[in-house]
Write a protein that holds these residues in place. Structure first.
Motif, mmCIF file in Angstrom:
data_model
loop_
_atom_site.group_PDB
_atom_site.id
_atom_site.type_symbol
_atom_site.label_atom_id
_atom_site.label_comp_id
_atom_site.label_asym_id
_atom_site.label_seq_id
_atom_site.Cartn_x
_atom_site.Cartn_y
_atom_site.Cartn_z
ATOM 1 N N ALA A 12 0.830 -1.199 0.000
ATOM 2 C CA ALA A 12 0.000 0.000 0.000
ATOM 3 C C ALA A 12 0.866 1.252 0.000
ATOM 4 O O ALA A 12 0.571 2.236 -0.699
ATOM 5 N N ALA A 13 1.960 1.227 0.785
ATOM 6 C CA ALA A 13 2.864 2.376 0.844
ATOM 7 C C ALA A 13 3.535 2.611 -0.506
ATOM 8 O O ALA A 13 3.630 3.750 -0.975
ATOM 9 N N LEU A 14 3.993 1.534 -1.143
ATOM 10 C CA LEU A 14 4.641 1.664 -2.442
ATOM 11 C C LEU A 14 3.654 2.160 -3.502
ATOM 12 O O LEU A 14 4.001 2.991 -4.341
ATOM 13 N N THR A 15 2.433 1.648 -3.434
ATOM 14 C CA THR A 15 1.404 2.084 -4.384
ATOM 15 C C THR A 15 1.094 3.559 -4.182
ATOM 16 O O THR A 15 0.974 4.320 -5.147
ATOM 17 N N GLY A 16 0.960 3.962 -2.913
ATOM 18 C CA GLY A 16 0.697 5.362 -2.608
ATOM 19 C C GLY A 16 1.806 6.262 -3.109
ATOM 20 O O GLY A 16 1.557 7.333 -3.688
ATOM 21 N N ALA A 17 3.070 5.837 -2.908
ATOM 22 C CA ALA A 17 4.211 6.619 -3.379
ATOM 23 C C ALA A 17 4.200 6.735 -4.905
ATOM 24 O O ALA A 17 4.478 7.810 -5.464
ATOM 25 N N LEU A 236 -3.720 11.837 -6.953
ATOM 26 C CA LEU A 236 -3.356 12.383 -5.643
ATOM 27 C C LEU A 236 -4.285 11.829 -4.564
ATOM 28 O O LEU A 236 -3.837 11.396 -3.496
ATOM 29 N N ALA A 237 -5.584 11.819 -4.870
ATOM 30 C CA ALA A 237 -6.549 11.254 -3.929
ATOM 31 C C ALA A 237 -6.301 9.765 -3.717
ATOM 32 O O ALA A 237 -6.425 9.255 -2.590
ATOM 33 N N MET A 238 -5.935 9.050 -4.779
ATOM 34 C CA MET A 238 -5.645 7.626 -4.659
ATOM 35 C C MET A 238 -4.426 7.384 -3.766
ATOM 36 O O MET A 238 -4.383 6.431 -2.982
ATOM 37 N N ALA A 239 -3.435 8.267 -3.876
ATOM 38 C CA ALA A 239 -2.237 8.136 -3.041
ATOM 39 C C ALA A 239 -2.590 8.287 -1.566
ATOM 40 O O ALA A 239 -2.201 7.464 -0.723
ATOM 41 N N TYR A 240 -3.358 9.334 -1.237
ATOM 42 C CA TYR A 240 -3.708 9.585 0.165
ATOM 43 C C TYR A 240 -4.662 8.530 0.720
ATOM 44 O O TYR A 240 -4.722 8.325 1.931
ATOM 45 N N ALA A 241 -5.394 7.872 -0.188
ATOM 46 C CA ALA A 241 -6.305 6.822 0.270
ATOM 47 C C ALA A 241 -5.571 5.552 0.662
ATOM 48 O O ALA A 241 -6.116 4.704 1.376
ATOM 49 N N ARG A 242 -4.326 5.409 0.219
ATOM 50 C CA ARG A 242 -3.598 4.152 0.436
ATOM 51 C C ARG A 242 -2.604 4.183 1.591
ATOM 52 O O ARG A 242 -2.276 3.146 2.145
ATOM 53 N N THR A 243 -2.115 5.367 1.946
ATOM 54 C CA THR A 243 -1.126 5.388 3.024
ATOM 55 C C THR A 243 -1.095 6.746 3.694
ATOM 56 O O THR A 243 -1.792 7.681 3.281
ATOM 57 N N ASP A 244 -0.274 6.859 4.713
ATOM 58 C CA ASP A 244 -0.222 8.029 5.577
ATOM 59 C C ASP A 244 0.341 9.257 4.857
ATOM 60 O O ASP A 244 1.292 9.158 4.084
ATOM 61 N N ALA A 245 -0.236 10.431 5.161
ATOM 62 C CA ALA A 245 0.202 11.667 4.513
ATOM 63 C C ALA A 245 1.652 12.000 4.842
ATOM 64 O O ALA A 245 2.387 12.509 3.996
ATOM 65 N N ALA A 246 2.075 11.723 6.066
ATOM 66 C CA ALA A 246 3.456 12.020 6.452
ATOM 67 C C ALA A 246 4.443 11.194 5.635
ATOM 68 O O ALA A 246 5.517 11.675 5.268
ATOM 69 N N TYR A 247 4.092 9.952 5.341
ATOM 70 C CA TYR A 247 4.956 9.101 4.512
ATOM 71 C C TYR A 247 5.033 9.635 3.093
ATOM 72 O O TYR A 247 6.091 9.588 2.445
ATOM 73 N N LEU A 248 3.919 10.180 2.595
ATOM 74 C CA LEU A 248 3.857 10.633 1.211
ATOM 75 C C LEU A 248 4.528 11.987 0.984
ATOM 76 O O LEU A 248 4.882 12.318 -0.146
ATOM 77 N N GLN A 249 4.700 12.778 2.044
ATOM 78 C CA GLN A 249 5.165 14.152 1.872
ATOM 79 C C GLN A 249 6.484 14.275 1.104
ATOM 80 O O GLN A 249 6.608 15.125 0.220
ATOM 81 N N ILE A 282 12.525 25.268 2.862
ATOM 82 C CA ILE A 282 11.067 25.097 2.782
ATOM 83 C C ILE A 282 10.686 23.635 2.969
ATOM 84 O O ILE A 282 9.783 23.299 3.744
ATOM 85 N N ILE A 283 11.378 22.742 2.273
ATOM 86 C CA ILE A 283 11.053 21.310 2.345
ATOM 87 C C ILE A 283 11.319 20.772 3.748
ATOM 88 O O ILE A 283 10.494 20.047 4.319
ATOM 89 N N GLY A 284 12.469 21.134 4.325
ATOM 90 C CA GLY A 284 12.779 20.667 5.671
ATOM 91 C C GLY A 284 11.753 21.146 6.688
ATOM 92 O O GLY A 284 11.305 20.378 7.547
ATOM 93 N N ALA A 285 11.358 22.409 6.580
ATOM 94 C CA ALA A 285 10.377 22.960 7.517
ATOM 95 C C ALA A 285 9.008 22.312 7.343
ATOM 96 O O ALA A 285 8.330 21.991 8.321
ATOM 97 N N SER A 286 8.584 22.091 6.089
ATOM 98 C CA SER A 286 7.267 21.491 5.857
ATOM 99 C C SER A 286 7.236 20.034 6.309
ATOM 100 O O SER A 286 6.225 19.560 6.846
ATOM 101 N N LEU A 287 8.337 19.309 6.137
ATOM 102 C CA LEU A 287 8.397 17.929 6.625
ATOM 103 C C LEU A 287 8.291 17.888 8.146
ATOM 104 O O LEU A 287 7.632 17.009 8.716
#
Length: 297
Positions: A12-17, A236-249, A282-287
Protein backbone atom coordinates in the motif's frame (compact mmCIF):
# COMPACT_ATOMS: atom_id res chain seq x y z
CA UNK A 1 1.35 -7.66 13.37
CA UNK A 2 1.49 -10.67 11.04
CA UNK A 3 3.85 -11.06 8.07
CA UNK A 4 0.86 -10.81 5.74
CA UNK A 5 -0.16 -7.48 7.29
CA UNK A 6 3.38 -6.11 6.97
CA UNK A 7 3.53 -7.13 3.30
CA UNK A 8 0.10 -5.62 2.68
CA UNK A 9 1.09 -2.32 4.34
CA UNK A 10 4.34 -2.22 2.34
CA UNK A 11 2.47 -2.73 -0.93
CA UNK A 12 0.00 0.00 0.00
CA UNK A 13 2.86 2.38 0.84
CA UNK A 14 4.64 1.66 -2.44
CA UNK A 15 1.40 2.08 -4.38
CA UNK A 16 0.70 5.36 -2.61
CA UNK A 17 4.21 6.62 -3.38
CA UNK A 18 3.80 5.64 -7.04
CA UNK A 19 0.51 7.54 -7.36
CA UNK A 20 2.01 10.58 -5.61
CA UNK A 21 4.92 10.70 -8.07
CA UNK A 22 2.51 10.12 -10.96
CA UNK A 23 0.40 13.06 -9.75
CA UNK A 24 3.53 15.21 -9.56
CA UNK A 25 4.36 14.41 -13.19
CA UNK A 26 0.80 15.26 -14.22
CA UNK A 27 0.84 18.61 -12.41
CA UNK A 28 4.26 19.50 -13.85
CA UNK A 29 3.12 18.78 -17.42
CA UNK A 30 -0.12 20.69 -16.82
CA UNK A 31 1.81 23.68 -15.47
CA UNK A 32 4.22 23.87 -18.39
CA UNK A 33 1.31 23.49 -20.86
CA UNK A 34 -0.49 26.45 -19.30
CA UNK A 35 2.70 28.52 -19.17
CA UNK A 36 3.38 27.90 -22.86
CA UNK A 37 -0.27 28.66 -23.66
CA UNK A 38 -0.27 32.01 -21.85
CA UNK A 39 3.33 33.18 -22.17
CA UNK A 40 4.12 32.04 -25.72
CA UNK A 41 0.73 31.78 -27.44
CA UNK A 42 -0.70 34.81 -25.67
CA UNK A 43 -4.02 33.49 -24.28
CA UNK A 44 -5.08 35.73 -21.36
CA UNK A 45 -4.57 33.99 -18.03
CA UNK A 46 -8.22 34.34 -16.75
CA UNK A 47 -9.53 32.69 -19.93
CA UNK A 48 -6.81 30.02 -19.86
CA UNK A 49 -7.75 29.24 -16.26
CA UNK A 50 -11.44 28.90 -17.12
CA UNK A 51 -10.84 26.60 -20.07
CA UNK A 52 -8.38 24.42 -18.17
CA UNK A 53 -10.73 23.83 -15.25
CA UNK A 54 -13.78 23.49 -17.48
CA UNK A 55 -12.04 20.61 -19.27
CA UNK A 56 -11.14 19.16 -15.85
CA UNK A 57 -14.79 19.41 -14.76
CA UNK A 58 -15.96 17.55 -17.88
CA UNK A 59 -13.32 14.88 -17.25
CA UNK A 60 -14.42 14.60 -13.61
CA UNK A 61 -18.14 14.32 -14.49
CA UNK A 62 -18.23 10.60 -13.51
CA UNK A 63 -16.95 11.56 -10.05
CA UNK A 64 -19.70 14.18 -9.70
CA UNK A 65 -22.27 11.58 -10.79
CA UNK A 66 -20.94 9.00 -8.35
CA UNK A 67 -21.03 11.39 -5.39
CA UNK A 68 -24.59 12.36 -6.30
CA UNK A 69 -26.34 15.66 -5.75
CA UNK A 70 -27.45 14.54 -2.31
CA UNK A 71 -23.93 15.64 -1.34
CA UNK A 72 -25.06 19.26 -1.82
CA UNK A 73 -27.10 19.19 1.39
CA UNK A 74 -25.42 21.62 3.74
CA UNK A 75 -26.01 24.07 6.57
CA UNK A 76 -22.88 26.05 5.66
CA UNK A 77 -23.43 27.21 2.11
CA UNK A 78 -21.65 30.52 2.74
CA UNK A 79 -18.48 28.80 3.92
CA UNK A 80 -18.56 26.48 0.89
CA UNK A 81 -18.80 29.48 -1.44
CA UNK A 82 -16.02 31.29 0.43
CA UNK A 83 -13.79 28.22 0.20
CA UNK A 84 -14.33 27.78 -3.54
CA UNK A 85 -13.94 31.54 -4.13
CA UNK A 86 -10.57 31.52 -2.37
CA UNK A 87 -9.47 28.47 -4.34
CA UNK A 88 -10.59 30.08 -7.62
CA UNK A 89 -8.69 33.31 -6.89
CA UNK A 90 -5.65 31.23 -5.95
CA UNK A 91 -5.85 29.41 -9.28
CA UNK A 92 -6.21 32.72 -11.15
CA UNK A 93 -3.14 34.20 -9.48
CA UNK A 94 -1.16 31.01 -10.10
CA UNK A 95 -1.88 31.07 -13.84
CA UNK A 96 -1.24 34.84 -13.89
CA UNK A 97 2.19 34.14 -12.39
CA UNK A 98 2.96 31.62 -15.13
CA UNK A 99 1.79 34.12 -17.76
CA UNK A 100 3.79 37.02 -16.25
CA UNK A 101 6.14 35.09 -16.76
CA UNK A 102 7.53 33.85 -13.47
CA UNK A 103 9.91 30.93 -14.18
CA UNK A 104 8.20 27.66 -13.28
CA UNK A 105 10.99 26.69 -10.87
CA UNK A 106 10.49 29.89 -8.86
CA UNK A 107 6.69 29.75 -8.97
CA UNK A 108 6.41 26.15 -7.73
CA UNK A 109 9.01 26.67 -4.98
CA UNK A 110 7.16 29.73 -3.66
CA UNK A 111 3.84 27.89 -3.87
CA UNK A 112 5.32 25.34 -1.47
CA UNK A 113 5.08 27.96 1.31
CA UNK A 114 1.31 27.29 1.48
CA UNK A 115 1.53 24.95 4.56
CA UNK A 116 3.12 27.76 6.55
CA UNK A 117 0.16 30.05 5.88
CA UNK A 118 -2.11 27.18 6.98
CA UNK A 119 -0.19 26.98 10.26
CA UNK A 120 -0.60 30.73 10.86
CA UNK A 121 -4.29 30.63 9.95
CA UNK A 122 -4.94 27.57 12.13
CA UNK A 123 -3.55 29.48 15.11
CA UNK A 124 -5.17 32.86 14.44
CA UNK A 125 -8.50 31.81 12.90
CA UNK A 126 -9.24 28.28 14.13
CA UNK A 127 -7.64 28.75 17.54
CA UNK A 128 -5.45 25.65 17.23
CA UNK A 129 -2.47 25.36 19.54
CA UNK A 130 0.82 25.75 17.68
CA UNK A 131 4.03 24.78 19.45
CA UNK A 132 7.15 26.92 19.48
CA UNK A 133 8.88 24.34 17.28
CA UNK A 134 6.18 24.62 14.63
CA UNK A 135 6.43 28.42 14.77
CA UNK A 136 10.17 28.04 14.30
CA UNK A 137 9.66 25.73 11.33
CA UNK A 138 7.20 28.21 9.82
CA UNK A 139 9.72 31.03 10.20
CA UNK A 140 12.40 28.86 8.61
CA UNK A 141 10.09 28.13 5.67
CA UNK A 142 9.47 31.83 5.11
CA UNK A 143 13.21 32.49 5.22
CA UNK A 144 13.55 29.89 2.45
CA UNK A 145 10.87 31.72 0.48
CA UNK A 146 12.69 35.04 0.89
CA UNK A 147 15.94 33.46 -0.36
CA UNK A 148 14.13 32.30 -3.50
CA UNK A 149 12.36 35.65 -3.98
CA UNK A 150 15.57 37.62 -3.37
CA UNK A 151 13.78 41.01 -3.21
CA UNK A 152 17.16 42.69 -2.59
CA UNK A 153 18.53 41.64 -5.99
CA UNK A 154 18.27 43.56 -9.28
CA UNK A 155 16.62 40.50 -10.86
CA UNK A 156 13.57 40.76 -8.55
CA UNK A 157 10.22 41.44 -10.26
CA UNK A 158 6.94 42.16 -8.49
CA UNK A 159 5.24 39.40 -10.47
CA UNK A 160 7.21 36.89 -8.38
CA UNK A 161 4.84 37.73 -5.51
CA UNK A 162 1.89 36.22 -7.41
CA UNK A 163 2.72 32.59 -6.41
CA UNK A 164 3.04 33.76 -2.79
CA UNK A 165 -0.41 35.36 -2.99
CA UNK A 166 -1.74 32.13 -4.51
CA UNK A 167 -0.20 30.19 -1.61
CA UNK A 168 -2.00 32.51 0.87
CA UNK A 169 -5.34 31.99 -0.88
CA UNK A 170 -4.94 28.22 -1.16
CA UNK A 171 -3.87 28.04 2.47
CA UNK A 172 -7.02 29.98 3.41
CA UNK A 173 -9.10 27.60 1.29
CA UNK A 174 -7.60 24.65 3.18
CA UNK A 175 -8.57 26.27 6.49
CA UNK A 176 -12.17 26.59 5.24
CA UNK A 177 -12.08 22.93 4.19
CA UNK A 178 -10.86 21.87 7.65
CA UNK A 179 -13.70 23.83 9.25
CA UNK A 180 -16.29 22.35 6.88
CA UNK A 181 -15.12 18.77 7.48
CA UNK A 182 -15.87 19.14 11.19
CA UNK A 183 -19.54 18.69 10.24
CA UNK A 184 -19.67 17.59 6.60
CA UNK A 185 -18.28 14.76 4.52
CA UNK A 186 -15.24 15.08 2.23
CA UNK A 187 -17.55 14.11 -0.64
CA UNK A 188 -19.72 17.18 -0.01
CA UNK A 189 -16.68 19.47 0.11
CA UNK A 190 -15.33 17.96 -3.12
CA UNK A 191 -18.67 18.26 -4.93
CA UNK A 192 -19.01 21.97 -4.13
CA UNK A 193 -15.48 22.59 -5.35
CA UNK A 194 -16.04 20.73 -8.64
CA UNK A 195 -19.37 22.42 -9.38
CA UNK A 196 -18.59 26.01 -8.33
CA UNK A 197 -15.00 26.44 -9.55
CA UNK A 198 -15.83 26.70 -13.26
CA UNK A 199 -18.68 29.27 -12.87
CA UNK A 200 -16.48 31.50 -10.69
CA UNK A 201 -13.61 31.19 -13.18
CA UNK A 202 -16.05 32.03 -15.99
CA UNK A 203 -17.16 35.23 -14.23
CA UNK A 204 -13.54 36.27 -13.71
CA UNK A 205 -12.72 35.50 -17.36
CA UNK A 206 -15.73 37.52 -18.58
CA UNK A 207 -14.66 40.43 -16.40
CA UNK A 208 -11.20 40.40 -17.97
CA UNK A 209 -12.42 39.99 -21.54
CA UNK A 210 -13.34 36.43 -22.43
CA UNK A 211 -11.12 34.74 -25.04
CA UNK A 212 -11.22 31.51 -26.99
CA UNK A 213 -7.98 29.66 -27.69
CA UNK A 214 -7.04 31.05 -31.10
CA UNK A 215 -5.23 28.13 -32.71
CA UNK A 216 -5.44 24.37 -32.90
CA UNK A 217 -2.26 24.14 -30.83
CA UNK A 218 -3.80 26.36 -28.14
CA UNK A 219 -6.88 24.12 -27.99
CA UNK A 220 -4.72 21.02 -27.68
CA UNK A 221 -2.73 22.61 -24.84
CA UNK A 222 -5.94 23.61 -23.01
CA UNK A 223 -7.31 20.09 -23.34
CA UNK A 224 -3.99 18.58 -22.28
CA UNK A 225 -3.71 20.87 -19.23
CA UNK A 226 -7.29 20.14 -18.18
CA UNK A 227 -7.03 16.38 -18.58
CA UNK A 228 -3.62 16.24 -16.90
CA UNK A 229 -4.94 18.29 -13.98
CA UNK A 230 -7.96 15.99 -13.59
CA UNK A 231 -5.77 12.87 -13.72
CA UNK A 232 -3.26 14.38 -11.29
CA UNK A 233 -5.96 15.29 -8.77
CA UNK A 234 -7.48 11.82 -9.03
CA UNK A 235 -4.16 10.03 -8.53
CA UNK A 236 -3.36 12.38 -5.64
CA UNK A 237 -6.55 11.25 -3.93
CA UNK A 238 -5.64 7.63 -4.66
CA UNK A 239 -2.24 8.14 -3.04
CA UNK A 240 -3.71 9.59 0.16
CA UNK A 241 -6.31 6.82 0.27
CA UNK A 242 -3.60 4.15 0.44
CA UNK A 243 -1.13 5.39 3.02
CA UNK A 244 -0.22 8.03 5.58
CA UNK A 245 0.20 11.67 4.51
CA UNK A 246 3.46 12.02 6.45
CA UNK A 247 4.96 9.10 4.51
CA UNK A 248 3.86 10.63 1.21
CA UNK A 249 5.17 14.15 1.87
CA UNK A 250 8.75 13.57 0.61
CA UNK A 251 7.33 12.19 -2.65
CA UNK A 252 5.11 15.27 -2.96
CA UNK A 253 8.22 17.47 -2.82
CA UNK A 254 9.47 15.77 -6.00
CA UNK A 255 7.17 18.23 -7.79
CA UNK A 256 9.97 20.82 -7.54
CA UNK A 257 12.61 18.95 -9.61
CA UNK A 258 9.86 17.74 -11.97
CA UNK A 259 8.79 21.33 -12.68
CA UNK A 260 12.42 22.44 -12.95
CA UNK A 261 12.98 19.72 -15.56
CA UNK A 262 9.89 20.73 -17.56
CA UNK A 263 10.93 24.39 -17.46
CA UNK A 264 14.39 23.49 -18.70
CA UNK A 265 13.14 21.27 -21.54
CA UNK A 266 10.46 23.68 -22.80
CA UNK A 267 11.91 27.12 -22.02
CA UNK A 268 15.59 26.46 -21.33
CA UNK A 269 15.34 27.88 -17.79
CA UNK A 270 18.19 26.96 -15.45
CA UNK A 271 17.50 27.87 -11.80
CA UNK A 272 20.20 29.67 -9.80
CA UNK A 273 21.80 28.26 -6.66
CA UNK A 274 19.57 30.26 -4.30
CA UNK A 275 16.60 28.14 -5.43
CA UNK A 276 18.08 24.98 -4.00
CA UNK A 277 19.08 26.61 -0.69
CA UNK A 278 15.65 28.19 -0.26
CA UNK A 279 13.86 25.02 -1.33
CA UNK A 280 15.88 22.94 1.14
CA UNK A 281 14.70 25.21 3.98
CA UNK A 282 11.07 25.10 2.78
CA UNK A 283 11.05 21.31 2.34
CA UNK A 284 12.78 20.67 5.67
CA UNK A 285 10.38 22.96 7.52
CA UNK A 286 7.27 21.49 5.86
CA UNK A 287 8.40 17.93 6.62
CA UNK A 288 8.83 18.91 10.27
CA UNK A 289 5.32 20.38 10.39
CA UNK A 290 3.80 17.25 8.77
CA UNK A 291 5.57 15.01 11.33
CA UNK A 292 4.40 17.24 14.19
CA UNK A 293 0.79 17.04 12.96
CA UNK A 294 1.11 13.27 12.66
CA UNK A 295 2.19 12.97 16.32
CA UNK A 296 -0.56 15.27 17.59
CA UNK A 297 -3.28 14.03 15.22
Amino acid sequence: MTDATIVSNSKAALTGAFWMVFAGVGFALSNVSIQYLTMTLGLASPSATFWQYFVSLVAMAPVVWRIGFSGLKTRRLGLHILRVGLAALGVQLWVAALAYPVPIWQAIALLMTSPFFVTIGAALVLGERVTSRRWGATLLGFIGGMIILAPWSEAFVWGALLPVAAAVLWGSSILCMKKLEEEESPQSVTLYLLLFLSPINLLLALGAGFELPGTAMAWWLVIAAGLLGAVANSTLAMAYARTDAAYLQPFDHLKLPLNVLCGFIVFGWVPPGNLWLGAALIIGASLFIVQAERKTG
